[in-house]
Design an enzyme around this catalytic site. Structure first.
Site, mmCIF file in Angstrom:
data_model
loop_
_atom_site.group_PDB
_atom_site.id
_atom_site.type_symbol
_atom_site.label_atom_id
_atom_site.label_comp_id
_atom_site.label_asym_id
_atom_site.label_seq_id
_atom_site.Cartn_x
_atom_site.Cartn_y
_atom_site.Cartn_z
ATOM 1 N N SER A 240 6.212 7.500 13.148
ATOM 2 C CA SER A 240 6.324 6.034 12.443
ATOM 3 C C SER A 240 7.294 5.185 13.058
ATOM 4 O O SER A 240 8.273 5.402 13.728
ATOM 5 C CB SER A 240 6.971 6.239 11.064
ATOM 6 O OG SER A 240 7.768 5.178 10.428
ATOM 7 N N ARG B 193 9.206 2.834 11.620
ATOM 8 C CA ARG B 193 10.027 2.364 10.779
ATOM 9 C C ARG B 193 11.384 2.094 11.357
ATOM 10 O O ARG B 193 11.963 2.910 11.974
ATOM 11 C CB ARG B 193 10.280 3.544 9.637
ATOM 12 C CG ARG B 193 10.777 4.569 9.904
ATOM 13 C CD ARG B 193 10.729 5.775 8.823
ATOM 14 N NE ARG B 193 9.333 6.057 8.615
ATOM 15 C CZ ARG B 193 8.868 7.255 7.915
ATOM 16 N NH1 ARG B 193 9.885 8.079 7.738
ATOM 17 N NH2 ARG B 193 7.796 7.496 7.607
ATOM 18 N N ASP C 293 0.847 -1.332 0.004
ATOM 19 C CA ASP C 293 0.045 -0.059 0.049
ATOM 20 C C ASP C 293 0.724 1.194 0.009
ATOM 21 O O ASP C 293 0.136 2.228 -0.311
ATOM 22 C CB ASP C 293 -1.002 -0.018 1.115
ATOM 23 C CG ASP C 293 -0.079 -0.212 2.568
ATOM 24 O OD1 ASP C 293 0.892 -0.448 2.406
ATOM 25 O OD2 ASP C 293 -0.948 -0.166 3.596
ATOM 26 N N HIS C 294 2.258 1.129 0.307
ATOM 27 C CA HIS C 294 2.912 2.319 0.496
ATOM 28 C C HIS C 294 3.683 2.989 -0.735
ATOM 29 O O HIS C 294 3.614 3.698 -1.366
ATOM 30 C CB HIS C 294 3.938 2.284 1.912
ATOM 31 C CG HIS C 294 3.335 2.548 3.069
ATOM 32 N ND1 HIS C 294 2.370 1.536 3.637
ATOM 33 C CD2 HIS C 294 3.722 3.472 4.066
ATOM 34 C CE1 HIS C 294 2.300 2.062 4.734
ATOM 35 N NE2 HIS C 294 3.023 3.104 5.179
HETATM 36 C C1 MIC Z 1 3.882 6.491 8.323
HETATM 37 O O1 MIC Z 1 2.550 6.708 8.292
HETATM 38 O O2 MIC Z 1 4.615 7.188 8.643
HETATM 39 C C2 MIC Z 1 4.199 5.127 7.597
HETATM 40 C C3 MIC Z 1 5.002 5.068 6.477
HETATM 41 O O3 MIC Z 1 3.129 4.291 7.533
HETATM 42 C C4 MIC Z 1 5.218 4.320 8.841
HETATM 43 C C5 MIC Z 1 5.573 3.314 8.358
HETATM 44 C C6 MIC Z 1 6.632 3.244 7.562
HETATM 45 O O4 MIC Z 1 7.349 4.069 7.805
HETATM 46 O O5 MIC Z 1 7.034 2.565 6.841
HETATM 47 C C7 MIC Z 1 4.289 4.307 10.385
HETATM 48 O O6 MIC Z 1 3.496 4.962 10.669
HETATM 49 O O7 MIC Z 1 5.011 3.082 11.060
HETATM 50 FE FE1 SF4 Z 2 0.049 4.867 5.018
HETATM 51 FE FE2 SF4 Z 2 1.054 5.672 7.046
HETATM 52 FE FE3 SF4 Z 2 -0.341 7.254 6.015
HETATM 53 FE FE4 SF4 Z 2 -1.496 5.241 7.158
HETATM 54 S S1 SF4 Z 2 -0.333 6.862 8.058
HETATM 55 S S2 SF4 Z 2 -1.932 6.006 5.262
HETATM 56 S S3 SF4 Z 2 -0.144 3.620 7.088
HETATM 57 S S4 SF4 Z 2 1.452 6.452 5.316
#
Ligand code: MIC
Ligand code: SF4
Length: 640
Positions: A532, A534, A64-65
């Site tokens: 996040s 991550r 999805d990303h």
């Molecule tokens: C986000 O909203 O920052 C993300 C991208 O969904 C991250 C995950 C990521 O960095 O891959 C999250 O929320 O953990």
């Molecule tokens: Fe995607 Fe993170 Fe944004 Fe949710 S907050 S839509 S998981 S990038």
């Protein structure tokens, strides 16, 4: 007094430890989820453990990303993830099926079960009564292998909801109210459990907007009970057999109670550049906008999109506004197509995007420079949209839709009566884009050139001697440490390449300086690593030679990620010690390998010639993990 729901679920899943707030516990994980931006690493780590098949009740891998395919990288990652899923017994949600949290809520959430996801918004499924926790990819990999998840027993905050939301006031405003009161650090080490008579009037998707954005307070998670409204949601999803009631005992005991009177809430907005900058809409009304975006895992349900469509129906998006709408899942997309809401949106001039994270993570729709953007998303950290000087405001879909018509932030209560939207009696169920794993894992994993081997940390040295590479303020997010966006996000499975972007927008020279120094230290303020989950925000600095972080306080998931990748997270004991340190100072932590066992170390500033004490608040197990050079080394050392 009775037991609260969270403690009941934790007790049900407890593997070891005492359920005393602050002490380390281990819990059994029923389900896991990953998304493609964190999933590639998580599965490389899972492969490195040498386990033939996942040992959870259910594991799902979502795409999805990384949906823009401007080069081969994202598409290669998709193929890697699809083949890995088939090999190890994981369900695979294909690109186009939707945002992991929205799809998981619809198709897999399960009241009373425990979900661990490699994304900070995993708590979305808390709206359906799950204990759903976001973590780093390595912790999720361990859970897929059947290992427990370790965390400090959180304090349980009871959020007592009274009354009923007034017209034009949305679920988003409830979580805004909490963020306003408690700030972006207010949830560290806490789980928020919603209860009281105000709960019943909120649908599951509305509850999920609230649990989703609990992540912005750094809460471990948030949860609602599973009641008749939850049952109705499961019925419309045609999986009522998965529903079961869960609730706190009468008169439950909480470590802390917060009360919100829904009758008294009005629409709110989070100003740039933090989801904690919440103000009543009156304070920002009239702000000229260039962009309005509806979507993200916070606000992309059928309810959110049909309300927005009803506002826009028969009207035109203001000519100064570029407006986008993202359905959270293929189910939502098909539903609005069938009901005609999609046609209303298209006719209004809104631009329809595919079901994915999209602009929320800077994958397209980057706003113009020096303008304001209003989004229904959950985060507005500086530069996250892709524009360095962005001014992103966060609001509910109701506020967004009305503002898209006027071209400026507008109080929807001035728009007249809210449109009547009906909840669908049933959703269209089509799981064709979810591929179940084959019975045998005889599958060859596709590894394109973007899939690089996993770097491992080194065991903790006897003495750390390292240069202070950067000194940061409070509330530095993982978006600051390792940004996303269409240029950087495709490198998530390639640590050597992505590490060139550490602190990219804060200090572009950081990677070069870190490599030249050989060994580095990051100095942070309070709530370091918020946002996040991550793990790349730990993994990439580790790759650049960062040995320790010294901060005033941490966001817990990031702190765990640092430990998992062998970086020592120290805490300043005195504020003055933070003030005194300068970039380029060389710090020495003598005998750290032994000293770390006591929880306290002496740090020598060899450049300025003074000493100070720093602490950590890690468990004995985490100290062992650090000594062994991170969690993967630890697991290998104790295999079997
Ligand atoms: C986000 O909203 O920052 C993300 C991208 O969904 C991250 C995950 C990521 O960095 O891959 C999250 O929320 O953990
Ligand atoms: Fe995607 Fe993170 Fe944004 Fe949710 S907050 S839509 S998981 S990038």
């Amino acid at each position: 007094m009775g037991q609260n729901l969270t403690r009941k679920i934790i007790a049900d899943h407890l593997v070891s430890g005492e359920m005393e707030p602050g002490s380390e516990i281990a819990v059994r994980v029923d389900q896991t989820l990953t998304q493609d931006a964190t999933g590639t690493m998580a599965y490389l780590q899972f492969e490195a453990m040498g386990i033939p098949r996942v040992r959870t009740k259910l594991s799902v891998s979502y795409i999805d990303h990384n949906m823009l395919q401007t080069g081969f990288e994202n598409a290669d990652d998709h193929r890697f993830l699809q083949t890995v899923a088939a090999k190890y017994g994981i369900y695979f949600s294909r690109p186009g099926n939707g945002i992991c949290h929205q799809v998981h809520l619809e198709r897999f959430s399960s009241p009373g079960d425990l979900l661990l996801g490699s994304d900070s918004h995993t708590p979305t499924s808390g709206g359906a009564g799950m204990l759903a926790i976001g973590a780093g990819g390595l912790d999720v990999a361990v859970a897929m292998g059947g290992g427990p998840y370790y965390l400090k027993m959180p304090q349980i905050v009871g959020v007592h909801l009274k009354g009923r939301l007034q017209p034009w006031v949305a679920a988003k405003d409830i979580i805004f109210e909490l963020l306003r009161r408690l700030t972006v650090k207010g949830g560290v080490g806490k789980i928020f459990e919603y209860y009281g008579e105000g709960v019943a009037s909120l649908s599951v998707p509305e509850r999920s907007t609230i649990t989703n954005m609990g992540a912005e307070m750094q809460a471990t998670t948030s949860i609602f009970p599973s009641d008749e409204s939850t049952r109705e949601y499961f019925r419309t999803q045609k999986r009522e057999e998965m529903w079961r009631p869960t609730s706190a005992d009468p008169d439950p005991d909480y470590d802390e109670v917060v009360e919100i009177d829904l009758n008294k809430l009005g629409p709110m907005v989070a100003r740039p550049q933090s989801p904690g900058n919440v103000v009543p809409i009156e304070e920002v009304e009239g702000t000229k906008l260039a962009q309005v975006c509806i979507g993200s895992c916070t606000n992309s349900s059928y309810h959110d999109l049909s309300v927005s469509a009803a506002v826009l129906k028969g009207r035109k998006v203001n000519p100064d506004i570029s407006m986008t709408v993202t359905p959270g899942s293929r189910q939502v997309f098909t539903m609005i197509a069938r009901t005609g809401a999609l046609a209303d949106l298209i006719e209004s001039g809104a631009r329809i995007l595919e079901s994915a994270c999209g602009p929320c993570i800077g994958m397209g729709q980057v706003p113009p420079s020096d303008t304001a953007s209003l989004r229904t998303f959950n985060r507005n950290f500086p530069g996250r949209s892709g524009t360095a000087d962005d001014k992103v405001y966060l609001a509910s879909p109701e506020v967004a839709a009305v503002s898209a018509l006027t071209g400026e932030i507008t109080d929807p209560r001035k728009f007249g009566e809210p449109p009547l939207t009906e909840a669908p009696g049933e959703f269209i169920i089509d799981d064709d884009l979810i591929i179940p794993p084959p019975k045998n894992g005889d599958v060859e994993v596709a590894r394109g050139p973007n899939i690089k081997p996993l770097p491992l940390a080194k065991p903790l040295a006897q003495t750390i001697k390292a240069t202070v590479l950067i000194k940061l303020e409070d509330n530095v997010s993982t978006d600051h440490i390792l940004p996303a966006g269409s240029k950087i996000l495709p490198l998530r499975s390639n640590i050597p390449a992505i590490s060139e972007y550490v602190f990219h927008y804060v200090d572009p020279e950081f990677p070069a300086r870190a490599k030249a120094a050989g060994a580095g230290i990051i100095v942070g303020g309070s709530n370091y690593g918020q946002g996040s989950s991550r793990e790349h925000a730990a993994l990439a600095p580790m790759y650049l030679g960062v040995k320790a972080v010294m901060a005033k306080t941490y966001a817990l998931v990031h702190q765990t990620n640092l430990v998992n990748f062998g970086i020592l997270p120290l805490v300043f004991v005195k504020d003055g010690d933070y003030d005194r340190i300068n970039v380029d100072d060389v710090l020495e932590i003598p005998d750290v390998r032994d000293a770390v066992g006591s929880g306290e170390v002496i740090v020598r500033n060899t450049t300025q010639g003074y000493e100070f004490t720093a602490r950590h608040n890690l468990s004995e197990r985490q100290v062992e993990v650090l000594r062994e050079g991170g969690l993967l080394n630890h697991i290998k050392a104790h295999a079997g």
